[in-house]
Design a protein around this motif. Sequence first.
Motif, PDB file in Angstrom:
ATOM      1  N   LYS A  11       0.821  -1.214   0.000  1.00 19.05           N
ATOM      2  CA  LYS A  11       0.000   0.000   0.000  1.00 19.05           C
ATOM      3  C   LYS A  11       0.863   1.276   0.000  1.00 19.05           C
ATOM      4  N   TYR A  51     -12.465  -1.903  -3.636  1.00 11.67           N
ATOM      5  CA  TYR A  51     -12.975  -2.042  -2.266  1.00 11.67           C
ATOM      6  C   TYR A  51     -14.500  -1.937  -2.208  1.00 11.67           C
ATOM      7  N   HIS A  54     -16.652  -2.864   0.748  1.00 11.95           N
ATOM      8  CA  HIS A  54     -16.606  -2.046   1.952  1.00 11.95           C
ATOM      9  C   HIS A  54     -17.334  -0.713   1.778  1.00 11.95           C
ATOM     10  N   PHE A  59     -15.371   3.745   7.178  1.00 10.95           N
ATOM     11  CA  PHE A  59     -14.012   4.135   6.791  1.00 10.95           C
ATOM     12  C   PHE A  59     -13.793   4.137   5.281  1.00 10.95           C
ATOM     13  N   LEU A  63     -10.441   5.191   3.282  1.00 12.85           N
ATOM     14  CA  LEU A  63      -9.686   4.092   2.672  1.00 12.85           C
ATOM     15  C   LEU A  63      -9.375   4.401   1.202  1.00 12.85           C
ATOM     16  N   ARG A  87      -1.674 -14.423   4.354  1.00 13.06           N
ATOM     17  CA  ARG A  87      -2.376 -13.784   5.474  1.00 13.06           C
ATOM     18  C   ARG A  87      -1.574 -13.947   6.769  1.00 13.06           C
ATOM     19  N   THR A  93      -5.148  -7.228  10.749  1.00  7.62           N
ATOM     20  CA  THR A  93      -5.489  -5.953  10.093  1.00  7.62           C
ATOM     21  C   THR A  93      -4.963  -4.761  10.887  1.00  7.62           C
ATOM     22  N   ARG A 104       2.809  -6.470   8.978  1.00  8.06           N
ATOM     23  CA  ARG A 104       2.103  -5.324   9.556  1.00  8.06           C
ATOM     24  C   ARG A 104       2.697  -4.921  10.904  1.00  8.06           C
ATOM     25  N   ILE A 111      -4.330   0.889  11.776  1.00  8.67           N
ATOM     26  CA  ILE A 111      -5.298   0.036  11.074  1.00  8.67           C
ATOM     27  C   ILE A 111      -5.691   0.655   9.735  1.00  8.67           C
ATOM     28  N   ASP A 112      -5.608   1.979   9.632  1.00 11.48           N
ATOM     29  CA  ASP A 112      -5.959   2.655   8.370  1.00 11.48           C
ATOM     30  C   ASP A 112      -4.838   2.520   7.347  1.00 11.48           C
ATOM     31  N   ASN A 114      -2.007   0.225   6.781  1.00 13.58           N
ATOM     32  CA  ASN A 114      -1.461  -1.023   7.311  1.00 13.58           C
ATOM     33  C   ASN A 114      -0.600  -1.812   6.325  1.00 13.58           C
TER      34      ASN A 114
HETATM   35  N1  UDP Z   1      -9.699  -0.486   7.339  1.00 12.89           N
HETATM   36  C1  UDP Z   1      -9.703   0.758   7.931  1.00 12.89           C
HETATM   37  N2  UDP Z   1     -10.313   0.908   9.146  1.00 12.89           N
HETATM   38  C2  UDP Z   1     -10.918  -0.122   9.794  1.00 12.89           C
HETATM   39  C3  UDP Z   1     -10.910  -1.381   9.183  1.00 12.89           C
HETATM   40  C4  UDP Z   1     -10.303  -1.536   7.961  1.00 12.89           C
HETATM   41  O1  UDP Z   1      -9.155   1.705   7.385  1.00 12.89           O
HETATM   42  O2  UDP Z   1     -11.451   0.072  10.891  1.00 12.89           O
HETATM   43  C5  UDP Z   1      -9.043  -0.645   6.042  1.00 12.89           C
HETATM   44  C6  UDP Z   1      -7.655  -1.266   6.198  1.00 12.89           C
HETATM   45  O3  UDP Z   1      -6.779  -0.651   5.240  1.00 12.89           O
HETATM   46  C7  UDP Z   1      -7.924  -2.721   5.843  1.00 12.89           C
HETATM   47  C8  UDP Z   1      -8.992  -2.571   4.751  1.00 12.89           C
HETATM   48  O4  UDP Z   1      -9.805  -1.509   5.201  1.00 12.89           O
HETATM   49  O5  UDP Z   1      -6.748  -3.368   5.396  1.00 12.89           O
HETATM   50  C9  UDP Z   1      -9.819  -3.798   4.498  1.00 12.89           C
HETATM   51  O6  UDP Z   1     -10.358  -4.242   5.717  1.00 12.89           O
HETATM   52  P1  UDP Z   1     -10.453  -5.795   6.068  1.00 12.89           P
HETATM   53  O7  UDP Z   1     -11.275  -5.931   7.285  1.00 12.89           O
HETATM   54  O8  UDP Z   1     -10.874  -6.553   4.838  1.00 12.89           O
HETATM   55  O9  UDP Z   1      -8.936  -6.171   6.476  1.00 12.89           O
HETATM   56  P2  UDP Z   1      -7.753  -6.947   5.738  1.00 12.89           P
HETATM   57  O10 UDP Z   1      -8.365  -8.066   4.933  1.00 12.89           O
HETATM   58  O11 UDP Z   1      -7.034  -5.943   4.888  1.00 12.89           O
HETATM   59  O12 UDP Z   1      -6.890  -7.453   6.860  1.00 12.89           O
END
Ligand code: UDP
Length: 143
Positions: A11, A51, A54, A59, A63, A87, A93, A104, A111-112, A114
């Motif tokens: 990212k 995305y 989502h 968010f 995002l 993973r 996350t 990570r 979390i934003d 990551n």
């Molecule tokens: N994300 C975010 N805030 C949150 C949760 C998720 O900004 O509270 C973003 C973060 O970049 C994350 C992406 O949304 O990687 C996708 O979320 P997901 O739950 O699918 O997590 P991932 O599969 O990336 O671990």
Amino acid sequence: MAIERTFSIIKPDAVAKNHIGAIYNRFETAGLKIIASKMVHLSQEQAEGFYAEHSERPFFGALVAFMTSGPICVQVLEGENAVLANREIMGATNPAEAARGTIRSDFADSIDENAVHGSDAVASAEREIAYFFSTEELCPRTR
Ligand code: UDP
């Protein structure tokens, strides 16, 4: 063990911090082969489309803004149980909850922002690979 393909993104935060090589090293050390790779600067439409699942989350706007804030690296990884293997080396996350030694934990700040994306299932991997790569761009190893 099944040989799978998964889709990965380095990212904008990790690209900006010059961690591309370090993260590629994590993939290769884990036995995942990079069979396609390129840099992209996503448009608003590309990021929203990627995305889309989502789009109702609070968010989503942040995002999309983050994912369009700078170039990213997109890659296809191939290997035994590649989806789960990737993973596992990515970590949770939220980097604050990610196991020590994961990407990570080592390279992400929040979390934003990551550092990496990785497909969560074989079906989503197929869809995400097709979103960024044509079949001709995939280069499975011949030696
Ligand atoms: N994300 C975010 N805030 C949150 C949760 C998720 O900004 O509270 C973003 C973060 O970049 C994350 C992406 O949304 O990687 C996708 O979320 P997901 O739950 O699918 O997590 P991932 O599969 O990336 O671990």
